[in-house]
Design an enzyme around this catalytic site. Structure first.
Site, short mmCIF file in Angstrom:
data_model
loop_
_atom_site.label_atom_id
_atom_site.label_comp_id
_atom_site.label_asym_id
_atom_site.label_seq_id
_atom_site.Cartn_x
_atom_site.Cartn_y
_atom_site.Cartn_z
N ALA A 53 -93.31 2.88 31.14
CA ALA A 53 -93.00 1.61 30.45
C ALA A 53 -91.72 1.78 29.63
O ALA A 53 -91.74 1.88 28.42
CB ALA A 53 -94.17 1.24 29.56
N CYS A 54 -90.63 1.81 30.31
CA CYS A 54 -89.35 2.03 29.62
C CYS A 54 -89.03 0.84 28.72
O CYS A 54 -88.23 0.94 27.82
CB CYS A 54 -88.25 2.24 30.65
SG CYS A 54 -88.49 1.32 32.16
N HIS A 55 -89.68 -0.29 28.96
CA HIS A 55 -89.38 -1.48 28.15
C HIS A 55 -90.03 -1.37 26.77
O HIS A 55 -89.80 -2.20 25.91
CB HIS A 55 -89.87 -2.73 28.89
CG HIS A 55 -91.34 -2.75 29.13
ND1 HIS A 55 -91.90 -2.33 30.33
CD2 HIS A 55 -92.35 -3.11 28.32
CE1 HIS A 55 -93.22 -2.46 30.21
NE2 HIS A 55 -93.52 -2.92 29.01
#
Length: 106
Positions: A53-55
């Site tokens: 979940a790079c966001h």
DNA sequence: CTAATGACATTTG
DNA sequence: ACAAATGCCATTA
């Protein structure tokens, strides 16, 4: 071969639950270094997306910073996670800030 | 190996 | 408060 720096970043990112956000500096710190630049680099490449979940990663000021698919999309994803974003910054960022198990002096 | 880059962080003007 | 400059670390060319 030992896990590369990127893999470690993604590993920590995976520990971040939904509705929470973290910073590049904290990730680097969690790795035992201050390579916040390298962390951002790993996110940009993100060879493990969308598994990671790079966001959920934002700047030290809670700012979104940027996103490989567009910062706007990143905000939308955060809103999907119950994370409010205004003016490109996370609301209650410090409250949603997820800290890793860092052996700090406390 | 050297040079350049990057989704940052911190300090100074 | 904002803008610019510098530092920082790892990856890629």
């Amino acid at each position: 071969m030992v896990k590369s720096f990127n893999e470690r970043c993604y590993d920590l990112l995976r520990r971040v639950p939904r509705g929470r956000v973290t910073t590049y500096g904290e990730i680097a710190r969690g790795l035992g270094c201050s390579a916040f630049r390298a962390v951002g680099n790993a996110m940009n490449k993100n060879p493990y997306a969308p598994e990671v979940a790079c966001h959920r990663v934002v700047g030290a000021d809670g700012k979104i910073g940027g996103f490989a698919s567009g910062c706007e999309h990143k905000i939308e994803l955060l809103k999907m996670e119950e994370v409010e974003v205004v003016d490109g910054k996370v609301v209650d960022f410090e409250d949603k800030f997820f800290r890793f198990r860092v052996p700090k002096t406390l």
